[in-house]
Scaffold this active site. Structure first.
Site, PDB file in Angstrom:
ATOM      1  N   GLU A 290     -34.021  55.970  45.850  1.00  0.00           N
ATOM      2  CA  GLU A 290     -33.197  57.181  45.872  1.00  0.00           C
ATOM      3  C   GLU A 290     -31.707  56.856  45.981  1.00  0.00           C
ATOM      4  O   GLU A 290     -31.073  57.120  47.005  1.00  0.00           O
ATOM      5  CB  GLU A 290     -33.603  58.061  47.055  1.00  0.00           C
ATOM      6  CG  GLU A 290     -35.048  58.515  47.009  1.00  0.00           C
ATOM      7  CD  GLU A 290     -35.558  59.009  48.344  1.00  0.00           C
ATOM      8  OE1 GLU A 290     -36.641  59.607  48.369  1.00  0.00           O
ATOM      9  OE2 GLU A 290     -34.880  58.776  49.369  1.00  0.00           O
ATOM     10  N   PRO A 291     -31.096  56.286  44.948  1.00  0.00           N
ATOM     11  CA  PRO A 291     -29.652  56.041  45.005  1.00  0.00           C
ATOM     12  C   PRO A 291     -28.864  57.342  44.938  1.00  0.00           C
ATOM     13  O   PRO A 291     -29.186  58.235  44.150  1.00  0.00           O
ATOM     14  CB  PRO A 291     -29.393  55.175  43.761  1.00  0.00           C
ATOM     15  CG  PRO A 291     -30.495  55.550  42.812  1.00  0.00           C
ATOM     16  CD  PRO A 291     -31.687  55.838  43.680  1.00  0.00           C
ATOM     17  N   GLY A 292     -27.867  57.466  45.775  1.00  0.00           N
ATOM     18  CA  GLY A 292     -26.991  58.632  45.750  1.00  0.00           C
ATOM     19  C   GLY A 292     -25.557  58.162  45.648  1.00  0.00           C
ATOM     20  O   GLY A 292     -24.924  58.212  44.593  1.00  0.00           O
ATOM     21  N   ARG A 330     -15.083  62.795  55.567  1.00  0.00           N
ATOM     22  CA  ARG A 330     -15.599  61.520  56.041  1.00  0.00           C
ATOM     23  C   ARG A 330     -14.638  60.770  56.981  1.00  0.00           C
ATOM     24  O   ARG A 330     -15.082  60.204  57.989  1.00  0.00           O
ATOM     25  CB  ARG A 330     -15.980  60.630  54.860  1.00  0.00           C
ATOM     26  CG  ARG A 330     -17.155  61.181  54.049  1.00  0.00           C
ATOM     27  CD  ARG A 330     -17.539  60.254  52.907  1.00  0.00           C
ATOM     28  NE  ARG A 330     -18.184  59.040  53.408  1.00  0.00           N
ATOM     29  CZ  ARG A 330     -17.657  57.837  53.361  1.00  0.00           C
ATOM     30  NH1 ARG A 330     -16.440  57.646  52.840  1.00  0.00           N
ATOM     31  NH2 ARG A 330     -18.315  56.789  53.838  1.00  0.00           N
ATOM     32  N   TYR A 334     -16.429  60.134  60.514  1.00  0.00           N
ATOM     33  CA  TYR A 334     -16.823  58.807  60.989  1.00  0.00           C
ATOM     34  C   TYR A 334     -15.882  57.690  60.539  1.00  0.00           C
ATOM     35  O   TYR A 334     -16.300  56.590  60.203  1.00  0.00           O
ATOM     36  CB  TYR A 334     -18.273  58.456  60.614  1.00  0.00           C
ATOM     37  CG  TYR A 334     -18.764  58.933  59.272  1.00  0.00           C
ATOM     38  CD1 TYR A 334     -19.660  60.002  59.215  1.00  0.00           C
ATOM     39  CD2 TYR A 334     -18.385  58.327  58.087  1.00  0.00           C
ATOM     40  CE1 TYR A 334     -20.144  60.444  58.006  1.00  0.00           C
ATOM     41  CE2 TYR A 334     -18.876  58.750  56.875  1.00  0.00           C
ATOM     42  CZ  TYR A 334     -19.757  59.818  56.836  1.00  0.00           C
ATOM     43  OH  TYR A 334     -20.238  60.253  55.622  1.00  0.00           O
ATOM     44  N   CYS A 361      -4.739  72.167  60.352  1.00  0.00           N
ATOM     45  CA  CYS A 361      -4.136  72.235  61.676  1.00  0.00           C
ATOM     46  C   CYS A 361      -5.004  71.469  62.677  1.00  0.00           C
ATOM     47  O   CYS A 361      -5.589  72.035  63.598  1.00  0.00           O
ATOM     48  CB  CYS A 361      -3.977  73.700  62.094  1.00  0.00           C
ATOM     49  SG  CYS A 361      -2.968  73.911  63.571  1.00  0.00           S
ATOM     50  N   GLU A 362      -5.114  70.174  62.455  1.00  0.00           N
ATOM     51  CA  GLU A 362      -5.876  69.253  63.295  1.00  0.00           C
ATOM     52  C   GLU A 362      -5.168  67.901  63.284  1.00  0.00           C
ATOM     53  O   GLU A 362      -4.902  67.353  62.206  1.00  0.00           O
ATOM     54  CB  GLU A 362      -7.300  69.062  62.764  1.00  0.00           C
ATOM     55  CG  GLU A 362      -8.210  70.246  62.923  1.00  0.00           C
ATOM     56  CD  GLU A 362      -8.652  70.470  64.360  1.00  0.00           C
ATOM     57  OE1 GLU A 362      -8.556  69.506  65.163  1.00  0.00           O
ATOM     58  OE2 GLU A 362      -9.082  71.592  64.673  1.00  0.00           O
TER      59      GLU A 362
END
Length: 440
Positions: A290-292, A330, A334, A361-362
């Site tokens: 199952e390559p994604g 992303r 992480y 606004c982060e």
């Protein structure tokens, strides 16, 4: 920035993808913009399929659509003769709207709803990857309701966890997915499913991690699974027809990432399955993968327009773009790392170190920390590479920012495959305080 696939620097000093100038793309479709190199996706898909064909092994290569799902992508997967892995009713619906063959769809997920299961059974999908006992009960009810026999794989946790170059073999993997081996859950599930006329049990599924740069973990997983297959063959007289070994094949995001050629992963896996099958005295099961990310990750580039900047002397030079964690979660989620370039001035000398800030606004909305670029100015086009996997899929409307458009490029042509959201789209599901619809 490393140029993947058909990407190159053209005579104007602009980044070109699929034979299309990225500056022209940004002018035509605006930014932020996801750009996919279709030729590279085709090449990767062919690499996986041909790796099995060269070995004469019966196999299925299923695109893990959670990496990037839209109607056009499902249609491309169909064109490439791939199977399709979905993990929700939404991904399933997208595939069906795209005209993807239902019999080549595999449905994953640790908490499938009765509604999702009904939709999949009615559509006649090829296989459910069963995750827990609750799902077995739901599937049995659906089989009775629709008078259909349901084809399944049991997902098992092999006790092998991959962290890029590190592989950990544990007695009992702590995971929300699948049936545990050590506790006997997997064996109990086999008995429940194999002996029930509602099901056709094809075999097993396992997945050890993602962004894997070695073959060691896959070999360990095969050996671990076969150690239990030997026990189940003797005790339960059960031999699987199919062994799905998941995905997790790595790609190059930044310098230092060292993915192997596709054939290396496949050959090592086939070798391990052949050796273990011979030891067990069984025919080699059909192998599914199952390559994604490895199909679409480095085929994707996101284009941004440079806006404001802020320089703190001897501390940091911030450069802001018109996207951020709404189109690429992303880095915030992480700490993912990326490479980038000024797509409209690719040959200019790198003279400054910037940290690329998003517009949300982060304070954590940072795409890249400390990257060398030419002196940048408002209006420059920043290209961030390898955003094809989990960029659009995780895109969101935080701060009510519309999601970007998606463009496929190939042979000098561009095709809009997902429209840019508008402010009207943002409020289309909202109701007024009194419950009435909003008229704009």
């Amino acid at each position: 920035m490393y140029t993947h696939g058909t990407s190159r620097i053209n005579d104007l000093g602009h980044l070109e993808i699929g034979g299309v100038d990225s500056v022209d793309l940004s002018e035509r479709y605006s930014t932020p913009l996801y750009v996919y190199d279709v030729a590279l996706i085709r090449e990767r898909a062919s690499d996986f399929v041909q790796a099995f064909k060269k070995r004469g092994i019966k196999a299925q290569v299923a695109y893990a659509s959670k990496a990037f799902s839209c109607v056009a992508m499902a249609q491309l997967a169909k064109e490439l003769d791939l199977s399709l892995d979905v993990v929700s009713g939404g991904e399933l619906h997208t595939a069906l709207v795209a005209g993807f063959p239902a019999e080549k769809i595999h449905f994953h997920g640790n908490n499938k709803s009765a509604l999702e299961i009904d939709l999949a059974v009615e559509a006649g999908i090829g296989c459910f990857v069963v995750d827990n006992f609750f799902e077995i009960a739901l599937l049995k009810e659906a089989a009775q309701k629709h008078q259909k026999k349901i084809t399944v794989l049991l997902r098992i946790t092999p006790g092998v966890e991959a962290h890029t170059h590190e592989y950990i073999s544990t007695g009992q993997e702590d995971s929300k997915f699948g049936f545990d081996l050590i506790s006997g859950q997997a064996e109990e599930a086999i008995i429940k499913v194999r002996d029930d006329e509602a099901f056709e049990m094809l075999g097993f599924h396992c997945h050890i991690g993602s962004q894997i740069f070695e073959t060691t973990g896959f070999i360990m997983a095969v050996e671990k699974v076969f150690s239990y297959l030997a026990e189940w063959k003797s005790k339960l007289d059960y031999v699987p027809q199919v062994l799905n070994l998941g995905g997790g094949f790595g790609i190059r995001y930044i310098e230092g990432d060292t993915p192997l050629p596709v054939s290396h992963y496949i050959d090592a896996t086939i070798d391990a399955v052949e050796v273990q099958s011979a030891k067990l005295g069984i025919d080699i099961p059909e192998i599914w993968i199952e390559p994604g990310r490895s199909l679409v990750g480095d085929a994707g580039t996101t284009l941004y327009t440079v806006g404001s900047e802020k320089e703190i002397p001897e501390v940091r030079h911030y450069l802001s773009v018109d996207g951020g964690m709404t189109d690429n979660l992303r880095p915030a989620l992480y700490q993912a790392k990326y490479e980038a370039m000024l797509a409209n001035r690719s040959n200019d000398t790198k003279q400054e170190t910037y940290s690329i800030a998003g517009k949300c606004c982060e304070s954590g909305d940072m795409l890249i920390w400390d990257i060398a670029l030419p002196f940048a100015k408002n209006g420059d086009i920043l290209a961030v590479s390898c955003t094809g996997a989990y960029g659009y899929s995780m895109a969101n409307n935080y701060n009510r920012i519309p999601r970007p458009a998606v463009v496929f490029v190939e042979n000098g042509q561009s095709t809009l495959v997902v429209k840019r959201e508008t402010y009207k789209d943002i409020v289309q599901l909202d109701l007024q305080l009194n419950g009435d619809s909003i008229e704009e």
